[in-house]
Write a protein that holds these residues in place. Structure first.
Motif, mmCIF file in Angstrom:
data_model
loop_
_atom_site.group_PDB
_atom_site.id
_atom_site.type_symbol
_atom_site.label_atom_id
_atom_site.label_comp_id
_atom_site.label_asym_id
_atom_site.label_seq_id
_atom_site.Cartn_x
_atom_site.Cartn_y
_atom_site.Cartn_z
ATOM 1 N N ILE A 116 39.589 35.751 30.072
ATOM 2 C CA ILE A 116 40.659 35.194 30.906
ATOM 3 C C ILE A 116 41.911 36.015 30.664
ATOM 4 N N HIS A 117 42.710 36.194 31.716
ATOM 5 C CA HIS A 117 43.933 37.002 31.599
ATOM 6 C C HIS A 117 45.138 36.070 31.568
ATOM 7 N N PHE A 118 45.747 35.960 30.386
ATOM 8 C CA PHE A 118 46.932 35.104 30.238
ATOM 9 C C PHE A 118 48.066 35.478 31.208
ATOM 10 N N PRO A 119 48.393 36.770 31.399
ATOM 11 C CA PRO A 119 49.539 37.063 32.295
ATOM 12 C C PRO A 119 49.194 37.025 33.774
ATOM 13 N N GLN A 120 48.078 36.373 34.113
ATOM 14 C CA GLN A 120 47.716 36.266 35.532
ATOM 15 C C GLN A 120 47.771 34.823 36.029
ATOM 16 N N VAL A 121 48.497 33.967 35.299
ATOM 17 C CA VAL A 121 48.581 32.572 35.732
ATOM 18 C C VAL A 121 49.245 32.440 37.109
ATOM 19 N N TRP A 177 43.800 44.796 44.531
ATOM 20 C CA TRP A 177 44.276 43.529 43.938
ATOM 21 C C TRP A 177 45.066 43.806 42.660
ATOM 22 N N LEU A 178 44.565 44.731 41.838
ATOM 23 C CA LEU A 178 45.300 45.094 40.618
ATOM 24 C C LEU A 178 46.656 45.713 40.978
ATOM 25 N N ASN A 179 46.632 46.672 41.910
ATOM 26 C CA ASN A 179 47.866 47.400 42.240
ATOM 27 C C ASN A 179 48.880 46.536 42.987
ATOM 28 N N TYR A 207 49.058 43.051 43.300
ATOM 29 C CA TYR A 207 49.463 41.747 42.756
ATOM 30 C C TYR A 207 49.561 41.718 41.229
ATOM 31 N N THR A 208 48.505 42.254 40.596
ATOM 32 C CA THR A 208 48.320 41.990 39.176
ATOM 33 C C THR A 208 49.263 42.799 38.296
ATOM 34 N N PHE A 209 49.321 44.096 38.527
ATOM 35 C CA PHE A 209 50.207 44.909 37.681
ATOM 36 C C PHE A 209 51.673 44.478 37.821
ATOM 37 N N PRO A 241 41.281 47.741 25.224
ATOM 38 C CA PRO A 241 41.520 48.775 26.249
ATOM 39 C C PRO A 241 41.141 48.162 27.601
ATOM 40 N N ARG A 242 42.082 48.157 28.557
ATOM 41 C CA ARG A 242 41.863 47.346 29.771
ATOM 42 C C ARG A 242 40.563 47.704 30.481
ATOM 43 N N PHE A 243 40.432 48.978 30.851
ATOM 44 C CA PHE A 243 39.167 49.544 31.353
ATOM 45 C C PHE A 243 39.352 51.050 31.454
ATOM 46 N N THR A 283 36.818 44.542 27.172
ATOM 47 C CA THR A 283 37.223 45.415 28.268
ATOM 48 C C THR A 283 36.437 45.001 29.520
ATOM 49 N N HIS A 284 36.451 45.854 30.548
ATOM 50 C CA HIS A 284 35.738 45.565 31.797
ATOM 51 C C HIS A 284 34.710 46.654 32.055
ATOM 52 N N LEU A 285 33.626 46.279 32.722
ATOM 53 C CA LEU A 285 32.571 47.250 33.028
ATOM 54 C C LEU A 285 31.978 46.977 34.413
ATOM 55 N N SER A 286 31.891 48.022 35.234
ATOM 56 C CA SER A 286 31.084 47.993 36.464
ATOM 57 C C SER A 286 31.198 46.696 37.259
ATOM 58 N N GLU A 287 32.444 46.457 37.687
ATOM 59 C CA GLU A 287 32.725 45.240 38.457
ATOM 60 C C GLU A 287 32.608 45.528 39.949
ATOM 61 N N ASN A 288 32.967 46.783 40.323
ATOM 62 C CA ASN A 288 33.220 47.062 41.730
ATOM 63 C C ASN A 288 32.858 48.530 42.000
ATOM 64 N N GLY A 307 33.541 42.414 30.416
ATOM 65 C CA GLY A 307 33.687 41.551 31.596
ATOM 66 C C GLY A 307 32.963 42.131 32.796
ATOM 67 N N HIS A 308 32.259 41.269 33.510
ATOM 68 C CA HIS A 308 31.624 41.538 34.804
ATOM 69 C C HIS A 308 30.241 42.183 34.685
ATOM 70 N N ALA A 309 30.154 43.464 34.355
ATOM 71 C CA ALA A 309 28.848 44.120 34.144
ATOM 72 C C ALA A 309 27.868 43.779 35.278
ATOM 73 N N PHE A 326 35.402 35.756 44.504
ATOM 74 C CA PHE A 326 36.734 35.867 45.111
ATOM 75 C C PHE A 326 37.086 37.314 45.450
ATOM 76 N N LEU A 327 36.797 38.237 44.506
ATOM 77 C CA LEU A 327 37.128 39.654 44.733
ATOM 78 C C LEU A 327 35.999 40.392 45.466
ATOM 79 N N GLY A 328 34.961 39.665 45.828
ATOM 80 C CA GLY A 328 33.844 40.278 46.554
ATOM 81 C C GLY A 328 33.162 41.357 45.740
ATOM 82 N N THR A 374 35.995 32.307 33.129
ATOM 83 C CA THR A 374 36.718 32.098 34.393
ATOM 84 C C THR A 374 37.285 33.392 34.981
ATOM 85 N N ASP A 375 37.739 34.310 34.123
ATOM 86 C CA ASP A 375 38.471 35.504 34.586
ATOM 87 C C ASP A 375 39.664 35.159 35.475
ATOM 88 N N ILE A 376 40.373 34.103 35.164
ATOM 89 C CA ILE A 376 41.693 33.919 35.785
ATOM 90 C C ILE A 376 42.474 35.203 35.566
HETATM 91 N N1 GUN Z 1 39.519 45.347 35.644
HETATM 92 C C1 GUN Z 1 40.599 45.837 34.998
HETATM 93 N N2 GUN Z 1 41.574 44.916 34.906
HETATM 94 C C2 GUN Z 1 41.096 43.814 35.501
HETATM 95 C C3 GUN Z 1 41.646 42.514 35.715
HETATM 96 O O1 GUN Z 1 42.774 42.190 35.347
HETATM 97 N N3 GUN Z 1 40.845 41.627 36.376
HETATM 98 C C4 GUN Z 1 39.593 41.951 36.796
HETATM 99 N N4 GUN Z 1 38.870 41.030 37.431
HETATM 100 N N5 GUN Z 1 39.068 43.158 36.609
HETATM 101 C C5 GUN Z 1 39.808 44.077 35.971
#
Ligand code: GUN
Ligand code: ZN
Length: 431
Positions: free
Chosen positions: A76-81, A94-96, A98-100, A201-203, A229-234, A268-270, A297-299, A319-321
């Motif tokens: 879960i990402h605390f700064p993404q509430v 979405w990262l560029n 909204y999130t960053f 390390p974020r990804f 970290t994150h792996l192969s989400e998209n 995360g994700h894989a 949600f992110l397809g 959850t990956d909020i």
């Molecule tokens: N991959 C790198 N950063 C993120 C993030 O904040 N959320 C999700 N879902 N994937 C990421």
């Protein structure tokens, strides 16, 4: 000494139920008792037996509520509430978009502290008593979260995100500052009270090879920390990673090259994995983390739960909020069920409730402390109301078995079904 005896229906797991008919994996009691002393469970079992150990103690009667171990959110990402429900984009946009920008605000320690309070309350309101959280790049954000969790005596696993490229200046560090800040946070928080540090390390996209080297050093110097970290989400993410790390055999190989795999690594994700990556995850004991509401949600795609399990890989669920859309681990199970349905796989209710309690604790290597109602563990407990809404109450009229009741909670439940949440024995709702 503070002592309380909780009374209610009681459910706890001893291992993962293999199928819906596997009733040996859990204990269920119609009239159960949990004796809590100074934040720990000192006895649990039939109420009539437990009450004999402390006949004078105050009893909190939750009947007909269903008591089980508090839920564990593995990613879960605390700064993404304030990022949840941001419209229309897939991962990189979405990262560029909204999130960053939202994470940039956490440079401000006061903002971080205010959001940490909200974040921890949202977790416990939804029945979650332990989280594995990404903070922002700013050291202050991790300090705020650890400090808030410590004030509540809440088990928290978290880390300052390391990211030194492909994002706005406001959310970038450098290889050296990411090492120094992580190192200082580990010294201040890791193993203190109920806190654990996750090297973060974020990804691959947001870390240069120089920063990955720093992550390697941190992991080697602190083998008892987690790594997240994150792996192969998209697909676009995977293609960009291949451009940035042309030497890597595949996405996982980036992390493998820098010594970041193993039983304490949570990826995360894989979702879109190659055969070699699956083999390497199995061999190293690395854990994927399934994030159902976010993946929909992110397809992003469909997590192959059965395929990974068949290879002996144990996954967490989360959850990956704020890519995810609900803080509720019940809603997470609901969407998880549907993702498996789309692949002709099944997530039966007993396994589902094991997963968000003892299962996630097992992935963390923490079953001695959390995830069950066993004597000697920490008193993180949730009390569930399967009739929390009129629609649920109506459906419950036709329920005859525990598995059916749990399935109603899995599909229809959310924070309204959380009658009470205890963190280290202290009730959080209405507090
Ligand atoms: N991959 C790198 N950063 C993120 C993030 O904040 N959320 C999700 N879902 N994937 C990421
Ligand atoms: Zn994430």
């Amino acid at each position: 000494m503070t002592e309380t005896l909780l009374r209610g229906r009681l459910l706890t797991f001893h291992r993962e139920p293999l199928e819906s008919s596997d009733t040996e994996a859990h204990t269920y009691l119609e009239d159960g008792g949990i004796l809590v002393r100074d934040g720990l469970i000192v006895a649990s079992g039939p109420f009539a037996e437990v009450v004999r150990e402390a006949p004078e103690v105050e009893v909190v009667d939750h009947r007909p509520g269903l008591m089980m171990a508090g839920f564990i959110d593995m990613h879960i990402h605390f700064p993404q509430v304030q990022v949840v429900a941001s419209w229309g984009a897939q991962l990189l946009d979405w990262l560029n978009n909204y999130t960053f920008p939202a994470e940039g605000e956490y440079a401000n320690a006061q903002h971080s502290r205010a959001m940490a309070r909200q974040f921890c309350s949202l977790l416990t309101d939804h029945g979650t008593t332990t989280a594995v959280a990404f903070c922002s790049v700013h050291k202050a954000s991790a300090e705020a979260l650890f400090s808030e969790a410590a004030d509540r005596n809440m088990r928290m696993i978290a880390g300052k995100t390391m990211m030194d490229r492909n994002a706005p200046e406001a959310v970038l560090d450098t290889p050296q500052s990411s090492y120094d800040d992580s190192k200082a946070l580990i010294a201040d928080w890791h193993g203190k009270g109920r806190a654990s540090y996750a090297i973060t390390p974020r990804f691959a996209i947001t870390s240069t090879p120089e920063q990955m080297e720093m992550a390697r050093s941190l992991a080697a110097e602190h083998p008892d920390c987690y790594i997240q970290t994150h792996l192969s989400e998209n697909h676009a993410e995977i293609a960009f990673t291949a451009e940035l790390y042309p030497e890597a055999r595949d996405y996982l190989d980036v992390y493998e090259t820098y010594g970041l795999l193993g039983p304490r690594s949570l990826l995360g994700h894989a979702i879109h994995l190659k055969e070699r990556e699956i083999g390497a995850m199995a061999e190293t004991g690395t854990h994927p983390v399934f994030c159902p509401t976010s993946n929909l949600f992110l397809g992003s795609g469909l997590f192959d739960d059965a395929g990974l399990r068949a290879r002996g890989i144990t996954s967490g669920i989360a959850t990956d909020i704020g890519g995810g859309t609900s803080y509720s681990m019940l809603q997470t199970l609901n969407e998880g069920y549907k993702i498996l349905q789309l692949q002709d796989q099944k997530l039966h209710a007993l396994r589902a409730f094991h997963w968000i309690t003892r299962g996630n604790a097992e992935v963390l290597g923490m079953t001695d402390w959390i995830g069950t109602l066993d004597a000697g563990t920490e008193a993180d407990i949730v009390v569930l109301d399967p009739r929390a809404t009129p629609a649920m109450a109506l459906r419950m009229e036709k329920v005859e078995t525990l598995a059916d009741e749990l399935f109603v909670l899995q599909i229809m439940g959310d924070d309204r079904s959380i009658a009470q949440t205890y963190v280290a024995g202290v009730p959080q709702k209405g507090a």
